[in-house]
Design an enzyme around this catalytic site. Sequence first.
Site, PDB file in Angstrom:
ATOM      1  N   ARG A 115     -18.823 -12.141 -12.530  1.00  0.00           N
ATOM      2  CA  ARG A 115     -19.392 -11.342 -11.620  1.00  0.00           C
ATOM      3  C   ARG A 115     -19.156 -11.618 -10.046  1.00  0.00           C
ATOM      4  O   ARG A 115     -18.982 -10.938  -9.219  1.00  0.00           O
ATOM      5  CB  ARG A 115     -20.821 -10.923 -11.723  1.00  0.00           C
ATOM      6  CG  ARG A 115     -21.307 -10.334 -13.261  1.00  0.00           C
ATOM      7  CD  ARG A 115     -20.803  -8.759 -13.401  1.00  0.00           C
ATOM      8  NE  ARG A 115     -20.959  -8.564 -14.834  1.00  0.00           N
ATOM      9  CZ  ARG A 115     -20.275  -7.312 -15.108  1.00  0.00           C
ATOM     10  NH1 ARG A 115     -19.381  -6.616 -14.474  1.00  0.00           N
ATOM     11  NH2 ARG A 115     -20.784  -6.795 -16.447  1.00  0.00           N
ATOM     12  N   GLU A 158     -26.754  -5.540 -16.000  1.00  0.00           N
ATOM     13  CA  GLU A 158     -27.768  -4.623 -16.200  1.00  0.00           C
ATOM     14  C   GLU A 158     -29.134  -4.981 -16.620  1.00  0.00           C
ATOM     15  O   GLU A 158     -30.020  -4.694 -16.235  1.00  0.00           O
ATOM     16  CB  GLU A 158     -27.210  -3.479 -16.792  1.00  0.00           C
ATOM     17  CG  GLU A 158     -26.065  -2.846 -16.362  1.00  0.00           C
ATOM     18  CD  GLU A 158     -25.311  -1.657 -17.254  1.00  0.00           C
ATOM     19  OE1 GLU A 158     -25.895  -0.476 -17.398  1.00  0.00           O
ATOM     20  OE2 GLU A 158     -24.331  -2.463 -18.207  1.00  0.00           O
ATOM     21  N   GLN A 188     -15.639 -11.627  -9.076  1.00  0.00           N
ATOM     22  CA  GLN A 188     -15.364 -10.133  -8.936  1.00  0.00           C
ATOM     23  C   GLN A 188     -15.978  -9.616  -7.611  1.00  0.00           C
ATOM     24  O   GLN A 188     -15.065  -8.743  -6.700  1.00  0.00           O
ATOM     25  CB  GLN A 188     -15.992  -9.190 -10.131  1.00  0.00           C
ATOM     26  CG  GLN A 188     -15.617  -7.954  -9.937  1.00  0.00           C
ATOM     27  CD  GLN A 188     -16.090  -7.083 -11.249  1.00  0.00           C
ATOM     28  OE1 GLN A 188     -16.575  -7.864 -12.278  1.00  0.00           O
ATOM     29  NE2 GLN A 188     -16.111  -5.843 -11.354  1.00  0.00           N
ATOM     30  N   ASP A 228     -15.451  -7.808 -23.251  1.00  0.00           N
ATOM     31  CA  ASP A 228     -14.656  -8.137 -22.044  1.00  0.00           C
ATOM     32  C   ASP A 228     -15.292  -9.112 -21.175  1.00  0.00           C
ATOM     33  O   ASP A 228     -15.956  -8.376 -20.130  1.00  0.00           O
ATOM     34  CB  ASP A 228     -14.196  -6.743 -21.530  1.00  0.00           C
ATOM     35  CG  ASP A 228     -13.043  -6.755 -20.553  1.00  0.00           C
ATOM     36  OD1 ASP A 228     -12.311  -7.915 -20.567  1.00  0.00           O
ATOM     37  OD2 ASP A 228     -12.951  -6.171 -19.560  1.00  0.00           O
ATOM     38  N   GLU A 252     -19.297  -8.043 -21.551  1.00  0.00           N
ATOM     39  CA  GLU A 252     -19.246  -6.645 -21.679  1.00  0.00           C
ATOM     40  C   GLU A 252     -19.334  -6.019 -22.879  1.00  0.00           C
ATOM     41  O   GLU A 252     -18.124  -6.364 -23.581  1.00  0.00           O
ATOM     42  CB  GLU A 252     -18.259  -6.037 -20.539  1.00  0.00           C
ATOM     43  CG  GLU A 252     -18.449  -6.003 -19.156  1.00  0.00           C
ATOM     44  CD  GLU A 252     -17.594  -5.519 -18.173  1.00  0.00           C
ATOM     45  OE1 GLU A 252     -16.413  -5.126 -18.715  1.00  0.00           O
ATOM     46  OE2 GLU A 252     -17.781  -5.617 -17.137  1.00  0.00           O
ATOM     47  N   THR A 299     -10.920 -11.870 -23.230  1.00  0.00           N
ATOM     48  CA  THR A 299     -11.325 -10.574 -23.961  1.00  0.00           C
ATOM     49  C   THR A 299     -11.270 -10.764 -25.466  1.00  0.00           C
ATOM     50  O   THR A 299     -10.137 -11.403 -25.872  1.00  0.00           O
ATOM     51  CB  THR A 299     -10.405  -9.326 -23.534  1.00  0.00           C
ATOM     52  OG1 THR A 299     -10.383  -9.177 -22.311  1.00  0.00           O
ATOM     53  CG2 THR A 299     -11.147  -7.900 -24.198  1.00  0.00           C
ATOM     54  N   GLU A 318     -18.055  -3.644 -25.713  1.00  0.00           N
ATOM     55  CA  GLU A 318     -17.231  -2.522 -25.506  1.00  0.00           C
ATOM     56  C   GLU A 318     -16.822  -1.970 -27.050  1.00  0.00           C
ATOM     57  O   GLU A 318     -16.950  -3.153 -27.896  1.00  0.00           O
ATOM     58  CB  GLU A 318     -16.038  -2.732 -24.810  1.00  0.00           C
ATOM     59  CG  GLU A 318     -16.429  -2.993 -23.236  1.00  0.00           C
ATOM     60  CD  GLU A 318     -15.140  -2.981 -22.454  1.00  0.00           C
ATOM     61  OE1 GLU A 318     -14.041  -2.464 -22.632  1.00  0.00           O
ATOM     62  OE2 GLU A 318     -15.319  -3.709 -21.261  1.00  0.00           O
ATOM     63  N   HIS A 357     -23.846   3.363 -17.768  1.00  0.00           N
ATOM     64  CA  HIS A 357     -23.582   1.929 -17.202  1.00  0.00           C
ATOM     65  C   HIS A 357     -22.851   2.204 -15.949  1.00  0.00           C
ATOM     66  O   HIS A 357     -23.303   1.666 -14.864  1.00  0.00           O
ATOM     67  CB  HIS A 357     -22.359   1.341 -18.276  1.00  0.00           C
ATOM     68  CG  HIS A 357     -21.762   0.150 -17.506  1.00  0.00           C
ATOM     69  ND1 HIS A 357     -22.315  -0.916 -17.579  1.00  0.00           N
ATOM     70  CD2 HIS A 357     -20.323  -0.103 -16.769  1.00  0.00           C
ATOM     71  CE1 HIS A 357     -21.563  -1.844 -16.767  1.00  0.00           C
ATOM     72  NE2 HIS A 357     -20.518  -1.252 -16.586  1.00  0.00           N
TER      73      HIS A 357
END
Length: 694
Positions: free
Chosen positions: A266, A395, A269, A262, A227, A286, A229, A158
């Site tokens: 984007r 991604e 950010q 999470d 995300e 989250t 996780e 990642h």
Amino acid sequence: LAMLAGGAATVRPGESKVLGIAVPAVLGGAQAGDDFPLANLPFGVFSCAKGDARCATAIGDSVVDLAALANAGLLSGLPFDARAVFQRPTLNTFMSLPRPAWRAARARLTDLLSSGGDGSLEKDSELRRAVLRPMTEVTMHLPAEIGDYTDFYSSREHATNVGIMFRGKDNALQPNWLHLPVGYHGRASSVVVSGTPIVRPRGQLQADNDDPSRGSVFGPSKLLDMELEIGMFVGGQPPPLGKPITMENAEDYIFGLVLMNDWSARDIQKWEYVPLGPFGAKNFGTTISPWVVTLDALEPFRCQTSAGVQDDPVPLEYLRDPQYGSYDINLEVDLITPEGSTTTIAKSNFRHMYWNVKQQLVHHSVTGCNMRPGDLLGSGTISGTSTGSYGSMLELTWRGRDEIKLSDGGVRKFLRDHDALNIRGWCAEGGSRIGFGDCAGQILPAGAYDAAAPQPAAASPAFRSFELHSYWRSSCSWRVRIALAYHGIDFSVKPVHLLKGGGEQLTDSFKTGVNPMAQVPALTFADGDGHSHTITQSMAIIEFLDALASPSTPALVPRGDGPLGALQRARALEIAEVIGSGIQPLQNLSIMQSVKSAVDPDSGSEVDGKAFAASRIRRGLAAVERLAAASAGRFAVGNEVTVADLCIVPQLYSARRFGVELSEYPTLLRIEAACEALPCFRAARPDAQPDAEQ
């Protein structure tokens, strides 16, 4: 099979017998492929009818009430006060015990649930009913009160992908990345349990993507992402401030793992992260799964990381793990559109971690930072080496360049309003499997909670003292409870027991003073002059409440303004009518008692009243599924709650009581999940009513 205090089991999941039959049959109904066989026994927190939140484990499709087990004296041999520990509304106290205590609890639970063990549950049907709760009938909560939350950035795949996107292939990894687990402190207050909706965040966005000097604008995130996780809960009694955790004893302070999403904005950010990293882009939500899977349960599934070894460079001594590796946890992400189509958009594995959970914990505390039971550490996004194994949409679409193809022919680059994501995780080898359950959340539009809850102001001047004659499990009463809560009308409940003494609704006082049809619900209230009024029949009550509400409040029976509004109104009433006339009356107790035998039109065989009702429920739900599939958005008719939703949710509850298999109605199940996230639906649940029975 048992986890002995001080030592882990060496038998793999499913390699023994439980309750005298070959695994996977257990008291809780575990079957091959279930997430929660006897070898798992995760820990969580649940609540149900009239009960406060308390601790539990899971077996098959059942929740095991640990407080009930403790109160029955079946956990008295544990090296701690099980009654005091498991009656708490979080796992924190249990987490704070040493690892041998966790192992002793799992060993005792294994003994209680397996064949040839204690046998107390197997022999006592009343105790079984008190201890084993169907998962469909309980509410799961956050497993712990999370004091602090830290998120890491530990998947090399990642980190490399993101680095290539923003800095180029030659500078993909920052110089420090291979030397330490990079992390940042997150926001514990916005960690939520699976099923909680996530509101699209708003914030500052770069006005011109190519020219940051032009400043920012305010608005909702357009690049909302996930995300994938794994979260780690801290347990035990970690060292005090100033004394680090060492690699040698790190596992003693890891209570267990959960799935985690999470959520990330984007575009927010991009504007904010220099120089201190993400802030608002990562603090709005989250999501974690409710069941914490222990390291002992995961022990048989240890594996190498995708890196294999850490030798270029070799980590500093405090970070060297003699057992360097991870766990072979398969991870998948499903995207569910508002229309109900499901696409698995990512498949990854927890082996894709360069820095493992022990290294993350040790590095977190190396400065002397004191850890506490219930602290949560996120792994960071888990991405594999191929496109389909990437753990973020950033991604998967390579920064928005590509499209994700969906099963219904649609596409996504980032998440849209009313999209839902569900992360699933499991370990499997041969016929053995343990899992984590679901980690799900749906995106609500920006500002979804901005408007104040509908107020009873319109009703108050003319009417007061609302009282609902209701039975906790009555579908029709349930609909009205939702409507009252939706419109913000204060009311009291007058319980009417439909079974006690032959049925309180059949008494002369009820039939003459409340409802001559001897049915619930009945809504009574007084006008401004003190005269009392009663309205019966759920649909009449709901329309009455709509009429009292402010014109700015969306009506549960759509008002039908214009051609499209008229169609929406008809669709909502159509679904409500199918349930209200075609299903619900045929499952009433009076009907079932009257039908001594009948021919099931589906099978042609003769059945009793209950089986006949179940057959009518199946046929009716099949019709409602088709109707809802054609009209649904987030809810049954578009993206606003209507009377159709008020009918669907109670009917699904009743269907479960009649043993109807609901997997054939995916649209209805999705609608039910969206509804149950709303406060008005939660307040109206049967188990939240004053007359609810255990």
